[in-house]
Design an enzyme around this catalytic site. Structure first.
Site, short mmCIF file in Angstrom:
data_model
loop_
_atom_site.label_atom_id
_atom_site.label_comp_id
_atom_site.label_asym_id
_atom_site.label_seq_id
_atom_site.Cartn_x
_atom_site.Cartn_y
_atom_site.Cartn_z
CE LYS A 199 -21.64 32.74 -28.24
NZ LYS A 199 -20.82 33.90 -27.49
CG ASP A 332 -15.47 37.96 -29.71
OD1 ASP A 332 -16.49 38.26 -28.68
OD2 ASP A 332 -14.75 37.09 -29.43
#
Length: 419
Positions: A199, A332
């Site tokens: 990421k 998220d």
């Protein structure tokens, strides 16, 4: 006794498991068609579908015409985010955060998510614990800590703090690395620890204290170096990015997925198609942060940044869907807002048809994470992860948006949650 990860004696799923669902209405998420019949699972896999199936040693459940769909996949979670104050995570005991993570993961499983992709924070310890049956939760695909430039979205220091503790045992979502050589080392280190993907923070974000939403982060040379290292290990890069400029730079550098993308443009759509990349919108988190964020630890300065992306998410989703971009389900959510995870289905229905939303949380997500044919499907040979529903999600997406409609959650051929 020494427990080797993945072989610990506590794993209850290593014994023979046989399950037979009778009279099911099984959804093929690719075609959108239902098939009536039975579904037989052995040792964690789907092994047979048809009519009048038998399995003498199996647990038999007559679902009486109920809809059966593949287990859901959420491709953007933070299972260690027990608070919305991400800067505070680094000061918490790792064992305390792990205890919270176990609870968060168990609740995700009860909501029908049998696989999740963690977008920074989780590590091999949580993944191994879930795989061995030490904790209840979805199959966990982790990246370790996200790579961030100094002052970037993964740098949680406020302006008055100079020291940054990147010790691997500290809880937190990001690690700071600047320069091509440093980002190569950081990427290699996360890959060394078993990361399924890397990421990278390619733009500013809501929860970071010193950057702006409209900033781009990392040079193109740094982004390409990270992509190169992931590719060398047969892994891929997911990039946090909001603005069109940040999204487009990340795509040109070769990332496989863009997270959020609320402010993308038509050029972004072209680049998604050209690079065969995926978009992972996370609409529900902005709604939740605006409504409840400060109650769960979001600093006021971050709360004010939500407005910059809140209204644009649906428009970006519509633009991407209209242009043929491959869309994947993500949420998220942070802190006490994890409970809104299924609400993402209802928000996406504003733009997409129910079947397309379901595909984003099954076959599309499976393709993204490199597990096509193994998860997100009920084809013979796939992992026996499935949900038994008390309604038809193609007629009403609320059947998936409200977990109360999930009658059974089956993971690896075992019924692990029932209502």
């Amino acid at each position: 006794m020494v427990c080797t990860p993945g072989t610990g004696p506590a794993d209850p799923r290593r014994s023979h498991v046989s399950l037979l669902l009778r009279n099911a209405l099984v959804l093929d998420v690719v075609s959108g068609d239902y098939t009536e019949g039975d579904l037989r699972c052995e040792d964690g896999r789907v092994v047979e579908a048809g009519h009048g199936l038998t399995a003498p040693d199996a647990r038999v459940i007559d679902v009486d015409g109920a809809v059966v769909v593949p287990g859901l996949i959420d491709a953007h979670v933070h299972v260690t985010a027990c608070t919305a104050d991400l800067g505070a995570l680094t000061s918490l005991s790792p064992s305390y955060v792990a205890a919270h993570s176990a609870r968060i993961m168990g609740q995700m499983l009860d909501r029908g998510f049998t696989t999740v992709r963690d977008a920074s924070g989780a590590d091999y310890g949580l993944a191994d614990a879930q795989a061995e049956g030490l904790i209840r939760g979805p199959r966990l695909l982790f990246c370790g800590k996200a790579l961030s430039q100094t002052g970037g979205h993964g740098d949680v220091r406020d302006r008055g703090t100079d020291r940054h503790d990147d010790h691997p045992c500290c809880a937190g979502l990001g690690r700071v690395a600047d320069g091509v050589d440093a980002v190569r080392v950081a990427a290699r280190d996360e890959l060394r620890k078993g990361a399924h993907h890397i990421k990278v923070m390619a733009s500013g974000g809501v929860s970071s204290p010193t950057d702006r939403i409209d900033s781009t982060q990392y040079s193109m040379d740094e982004l390409r170096a990270i992509v190169d290292e992931a590719g060398a290990a047969n892994r891929y890069v997911a990039a946090h990015a909001y603005t069109a400029r940040a999204v487009n730079r990340a795509l040109e550098a070769g990332v496989r997925s863009v997270e959020h993308g609320n402010l993308l443009d038509d050029r972004s759509v072209e680049l998604f198609l050209r690079h065969d990349a995926y978009l992972v919108p996370t609409l529900v988190t902005y709604w939740a942060l605006k409504e409840e964020g400060m109650s769960f630890g979001l600093p006021e300065s971050s709360w004010h940044k939500v407005d910059a992306v809140l209204g644009a998410g649906v428009e970006a989703l519509e633009r991407a869907a209209r242009g043929g971009v491959r869309l994947v389900f993500g949420t998220d959510l942070l802190g006490g807002m994890h409970r809104h995870q299924n609400q993402e289905f209802r928000l996406r229905r504003e733009v997409q048809e129910p079947l397309d939303v379901i595909r984003s949380a099954t076959v599309n997500a499976a393709d993204l994470v490199g597990m096509a044919g193994q998860i997100g499907t009920l084809a013979v040979g796939a992992h026996a992860d499935l949900l038994v529903l008390d309604g038809d999600p193609l007629r009403d997406i609320g059947v998936l948006a409200e977990p109360k409609h999930i009658r059974h959650v089956v993971q690896a051929g075992r019924v692990i949650s029932s209502r």
